[in-house]
Scaffold this motif. Sequence first.
Motif, mmCIF file in Angstrom:
data_model
loop_
_atom_site.group_PDB
_atom_site.id
_atom_site.type_symbol
_atom_site.label_atom_id
_atom_site.label_comp_id
_atom_site.label_asym_id
_atom_site.label_seq_id
_atom_site.Cartn_x
_atom_site.Cartn_y
_atom_site.Cartn_z
ATOM 1 N N ALA A 27 -16.187 21.046 -20.096
ATOM 2 C CA ALA A 27 -15.891 21.919 -21.252
ATOM 3 C C ALA A 27 -14.918 21.137 -22.307
ATOM 4 C CB ALA A 27 -15.252 23.139 -21.046
ATOM 5 N N ILE A 28 -15.139 21.194 -23.479
ATOM 6 C CA ILE A 28 -14.389 20.305 -24.695
ATOM 7 C C ILE A 28 -13.512 21.248 -25.032
ATOM 8 C CG2 ILE A 28 -14.458 18.952 -26.443
ATOM 9 C CD1 ILE A 28 -17.452 18.323 -25.535
ATOM 10 N N TRP A 29 -12.103 20.990 -25.102
ATOM 11 C CA TRP A 29 -11.165 21.843 -25.854
ATOM 12 C C TRP A 29 -10.419 20.830 -26.810
ATOM 13 C CZ3 TRP A 29 -11.517 26.627 -24.199
ATOM 14 C CH2 TRP A 29 -11.906 26.959 -23.116
ATOM 15 N N HIS A 30 -9.372 21.711 -27.407
ATOM 16 C CA HIS A 30 -8.554 20.684 -28.602
ATOM 17 C C HIS A 30 -7.143 21.471 -28.549
ATOM 18 C CE1 HIS A 30 -6.896 19.166 -32.113
ATOM 19 N NE2 HIS A 30 -7.780 18.531 -32.451
ATOM 20 N N ILE A 31 -6.094 20.718 -28.345
ATOM 21 C CA ILE A 31 -4.786 21.083 -28.324
ATOM 22 C C ILE A 31 -4.179 22.271 -29.312
ATOM 23 C CG2 ILE A 31 -4.036 19.624 -26.448
ATOM 24 C CD1 ILE A 31 -2.865 17.917 -28.751
ATOM 25 N N GLU A 32 -4.788 22.012 -30.402
ATOM 26 C CA GLU A 32 -4.608 22.796 -31.504
ATOM 27 C C GLU A 32 -5.549 23.751 -31.876
ATOM 28 O OE1 GLU A 32 -3.230 20.170 -34.663
ATOM 29 O OE2 GLU A 32 -1.255 19.715 -33.372
ATOM 30 N N ASP A 61 -10.161 26.945 -19.293
ATOM 31 C CA ASP A 61 -10.425 28.611 -19.125
ATOM 32 C C ASP A 61 -11.647 28.999 -18.532
ATOM 33 O OD1 ASP A 61 -8.096 28.950 -20.746
ATOM 34 O OD2 ASP A 61 -9.220 30.012 -22.525
ATOM 35 N N ARG A 62 -12.529 28.172 -18.639
ATOM 36 C CA ARG A 62 -14.068 28.420 -18.058
ATOM 37 C C ARG A 62 -13.728 28.094 -16.480
ATOM 38 N NH1 ARG A 62 -18.671 25.302 -21.119
ATOM 39 N NH2 ARG A 62 -18.296 26.239 -23.111
ATOM 40 N N CYS A 63 -13.029 27.351 -15.912
ATOM 41 C CA CYS A 63 -13.391 27.095 -14.329
ATOM 42 C C CYS A 63 -12.166 26.671 -13.698
ATOM 43 C CB CYS A 63 -14.536 25.937 -14.132
ATOM 44 S SG CYS A 63 -13.668 24.306 -14.530
ATOM 45 N N GLY A 64 -11.105 26.512 -14.141
ATOM 46 C CA GLY A 64 -9.845 26.512 -13.715
ATOM 47 C C GLY A 64 -9.474 25.353 -13.407
ATOM 48 N N GLY A 103 -6.440 15.058 -30.462
ATOM 49 C CA GLY A 103 -6.371 16.301 -29.844
ATOM 50 C C GLY A 103 -7.335 16.867 -28.820
ATOM 51 N N ARG A 104 -8.275 15.979 -28.652
ATOM 52 C CA ARG A 104 -9.269 16.654 -27.731
ATOM 53 C C ARG A 104 -8.996 16.230 -26.238
ATOM 54 N NH1 ARG A 104 -15.520 14.347 -28.744
ATOM 55 N NH2 ARG A 104 -14.506 12.195 -27.921
ATOM 56 N N THR A 107 -6.572 25.721 -24.655
ATOM 57 C CA THR A 107 -7.106 26.749 -23.450
ATOM 58 C C THR A 107 -5.927 27.829 -23.365
ATOM 59 O OG1 THR A 107 -5.906 25.121 -22.127
ATOM 60 C CG2 THR A 107 -8.072 25.103 -22.244
ATOM 61 N N LYS A 108 -5.958 28.939 -22.624
ATOM 62 C CA LYS A 108 -5.072 29.929 -22.456
ATOM 63 C C LYS A 108 -3.402 29.296 -21.769
ATOM 64 C CE LYS A 108 -7.848 34.153 -22.399
ATOM 65 N NZ LYS A 108 -9.211 33.703 -22.052
ATOM 66 N N VAL A 109 -3.879 28.817 -20.937
ATOM 67 C CA VAL A 109 -2.949 27.793 -20.023
ATOM 68 C C VAL A 109 -3.070 26.394 -20.095
ATOM 69 C CG1 VAL A 109 -1.812 27.410 -17.847
ATOM 70 C CG2 VAL A 109 -2.895 29.495 -17.999
#
Length: 218
Positions: A140-145, A156-159, A131-132, A149-151
Amino acid sequence: MNAALTARCVFLGGPGAGKGTQAKRVAEAAGMAHISTGDMLRAQVARQTPLGTKAKAFMDAGKLVPDDLIIEMVKARIAEPDAKAAWILDGFPRTLPQAKALDQNLSKAASLSHVIYFAVPENVLFGRLTGRRTCSKCGAIWHIENNPTKVSDVCDRCGAGLVQRSDDRPEAIGKRLEEYRTLTAPLLAYYRAHNLLREIDANRPPDVVFQELLKLMQ
Ligand code: AMP
């Protein structure tokens, strides 16, 4: 936090254990250099350097890049001015020959301060990796669950847009976990024997892990 107390630190653990996320944060908080061999290799791949070209096939297959290539890269990096005072090695060493080469390269006066082992069960690592998503611009590191991110697919940090690392696909993940088990996990005993190993339960929310890390590294 006193950077002098945490001068030279290794973050050890399976892929997806949170080493990169935490190393970035701790390094920023403590004014240490963050040295990620994975990030360095990905930069070489993107620039299509000779090292990047050699490394890419190993990385995409979920295999470790040969020791001699990695050891030279790290030796050069820790000799750079920003790494003189204090650093966190994130993703290195990953094999016994790498650990021994690191020991040989460091003087007694400037040897390793700590090795922090990020303990996370293997089934959790698998879910974190699949999910990464990583920001294509700021890293920046996110995870789908777990950390969306908001969108969807927008940082979220840099678009900028998010990407999935080529080695975070299920085919490569199995191999990476196997490489970890057979080649990297033996380092736990090595560093335990050198009395350097400290363990953190990294199967908890990132903020909790971060706070405990700061204490562990004192
Ligand atoms: P990471 O971003 O740390 O998960 O590393 C991504 C990939 O880069 C790994 O799966 C390896 O193919 C390669 N790599 C990174 N660090 C090392 C290392 N210390 N030794 C060998 N290969 C490495």
